[in-house]
Design an enzyme around this catalytic site. Structure first.
Site, PDB file in Angstrom:
ATOM      1  N   ASP A 119      32.017 -10.064   1.830  1.00  0.00           N
ATOM      2  CA  ASP A 119      32.324 -10.634   0.513  1.00  0.00           C
ATOM      3  C   ASP A 119      33.640 -11.392   0.575  1.00  0.00           C
ATOM      4  O   ASP A 119      34.722 -10.799   0.591  1.00  0.00           O
ATOM      5  CB  ASP A 119      32.391  -9.524  -0.534  1.00  0.00           C
ATOM      6  CG  ASP A 119      32.422 -10.063  -1.961  1.00  0.00           C
ATOM      7  OD1 ASP A 119      32.578 -11.288  -2.131  1.00  0.00           O
ATOM      8  OD2 ASP A 119      32.286  -9.261  -2.900  1.00  0.00           O
ATOM      9  N   ASP A 146      31.591 -18.097  -1.976  1.00  0.00           N
ATOM     10  CA  ASP A 146      31.531 -16.658  -2.228  1.00  0.00           C
ATOM     11  C   ASP A 146      30.339 -16.049  -1.494  1.00  0.00           C
ATOM     12  O   ASP A 146      29.199 -16.134  -1.959  1.00  0.00           O
ATOM     13  CB  ASP A 146      31.423 -16.397  -3.733  1.00  0.00           C
ATOM     14  CG  ASP A 146      31.450 -14.912  -4.079  1.00  0.00           C
ATOM     15  OD1 ASP A 146      31.665 -14.090  -3.169  1.00  0.00           O
ATOM     16  OD2 ASP A 146      31.265 -14.579  -5.264  1.00  0.00           O
TER      17      ASP A 146
END
Length: 493
Positions: free
Chosen positions: A132, A337
């Site tokens: 992440d 992202d």
């Protein structure tokens, strides 16, 4: 017996040249040699200038580090050099999460996130962590004891008392900011909230993390991470295929920054996700696997959220420009992202894209009964895979400011990376309305859009880069292309 060789008789005559002529010939030879040397030096200087110009054109500089690489002098840790580490990437099992659709109904979005395997503790035990780039903190589910934990693939991490991080630790204060929860406490508490309204709470721990170095060896590293004992929301979805999250933002507590601050790696990392969601990929920490040539680089915008964002000038569907909002002279923000499965556009760009797709063929009709994704189209012929329809669609292109005002910089999302085929055989759009998750004016680039690309996050130079790749095997890159290396060797040695 063979005949004997005849005896040779003769004289050797040595002739001495005239001294005057010898001097003239010597001077002439010296002049010729000097002229040749001058031409050689000028030629070498010209070639060297051309080579260095090529370096400048590519955005690189000839430095002592490059020279050391050229002439076989590798960096050493004792000389202030850095290591690099390789980690495998695996696709998560097929599944889905519920999300609000554009028309207010509920769509089940198939997940396409990726995770890696990292060994933590002493003795080291494996844990599967979602990668992440939008999260600061690395955390794993923890028996501290655990109040709300889902059943993961591995047993819960059990911390020892000496592993607890004190509230006065600099990383604790960095994570908590101005919220000092407890001056008298002996451990640092945290809570993280995510965009999907899920959350994770726990305490910070410090323990060994074992990573595989680029040379094949393994290193035990001292890192701080979250010992998570209270998960809420979608983090409790079961069955879970991971044990936690690998935080890769540019925050001080993220894993790359921690290792860089210890002088172990350059503050650079990258990931490469194969175009086939059933296949694996890889990621790396450090800069040894960063291609020195062929990359497209854009600057990272500095901001308080520690996310990897930049600004885009145009968004095109093929040659057609979609609307890009400009408010008070500001361009649309783009966030890379890896924690997001899909890409999100601001509503006006999203609707412009849908209008463009509806014109793709009169044989495609929107099927609102298909809840796979918010926008699905039913074709008038059978479709088994994206390969059957990709030629009917055009690539999405995010155009950034040109480098030096002349070199274009474009991030291209192919139809294979933004389309998916539902169980009904419909063609569904893997780009969603960002307003539904609170991003009304921001583009979010998720996993699906970076497939088939090596993406690099360079926090040392404050830039993001990408290049097309099959992502099947990492290559330790030379600092310079072979032809430039050979040219510099021949001209400078």
């Amino acid at each position: 017996m063979a005949d004997a060789a005849p005896l040779l008789r003769g004289a050797v005559v040595i002739s001495l040249p005239d001294r005057h002529h010898d001097d003239e010939d010597g001077r002439q030879a010296a002049d010729d040699a000097g002229s040749r040397r001058g031409r050689t030096l000028r030629r070498r200087a010209a070639v060297s200038l051309m080579v260095l110009a090529a370096f400048a054109l590519a955005g690189h500089c000839y430095s002592p580090e490059v020279a050391a690489r050229l002439f076989g002098e590798e960096r050493k840790w004792s000389d202030g050099g850095a290591a690099s580490f390789l980690l495998p990437l695996y696709p998560k099992k097929a599944g889905g999460v519920k999300a609000a659709a554009a028309e207010g109904s509920t769509a089940v979005l198939p997940q396409r996130q990726y995770y890696t395997s990292i060994n933590i503790g002493n003795p080291a035990r494996p844990y599967f962590l979602d990668i992440d780039t939008g999260t600061d903190l690395t955390w794993i589910q923890c028996d501290a004891p655990c109040a709300n934990c889902t059943k993961g693939p591995h047993p819960l991490y059990k911390p020892a008392e000496e592993n607890m991080v004190h509230p006065r630790d600099s990383l604790c204060q960095e994570l908590q900011g101005n919220q000092n929860y407890c001056d008298t406490c002996k451990q640092c508490e945290y809570e993280i909230a995510y965009a999907d309204r899920s959350s994770s709470a726990g305490v910070l721990a410090r323990d060994n993390m074992r990573l595989m170095a680029a040379d094949g060896g393994r290193e035990n590293l001292d890192v701080v991470f979250g010992c998570a004992y209270d998960q809420q929301g979608k983090l409790l979805d079961s069955p879970a295929s991971t044990d936690g999250v690998l935080g890769l933002s540019n925050g001080a507590i993220s894993l790359p920054t921690q290792l860089a601050n210890q002088g172990i790696i350059s503050n650079v990392f990258g990931h490469c996700i194969t175009a086939d969601p059933r296949s694996s990929g890889y990621m790396f920490l450090g800069d040894d696997y960063v291609p020195r040539w062929g990359m497209t680089w854009v600057p990272i915008r500095n901001g308080p959220e520690n996310v990897y964002s930049t600004e885009v000038q145009k968004v095109n569907y093929g040659g057609q420009e979609l609307n890009v909002r400009r408010q008070a002279g500001k361009l649309t923000q783009v966030i890379f992202d890896s924690g997001s499965s899909y890409t999100y556009f601001p509503r006006e760009i999203y609707r412009s894209l849908i209008a463009s797709l509806e014109d793709v063929s009169p044989g495609f009709v929107q099927d609102e009964s298909d809840q796979t994704l918010p926008f699905c189209m039913k074709p008038n012929f059978p479709v088994r895979s994206v390969d059957d329809v990709k030629e009917l669609f055009k690539p999405l292109q995010l155009q950034f400011r040109k480098r030096w005002f002349v070199i274009p910089r474009t991030f291209t999302i192919s139809p294979e990376s933004y389309l998916t085929i539902s169980d009904k055989g419909n063609v569904c759009l893997g780009v969603l309305d960002g307003t539904e998750i609170g991003h009304s004016s921001t583009i979010i680039i998720g996993d699906a859009s970076v497939s088939g690309k090596l993406v690099v996050y360079d926090n040392d130079k404050n830039q993001i880069g990408w290049v097309q790749s099959d992502c099947t095997r990492p290559h330790k890159e030379s600092r310079v292309p072979s032809f430039l290396s050979s040219a510099l060797r021949s001209q400078l040695l």
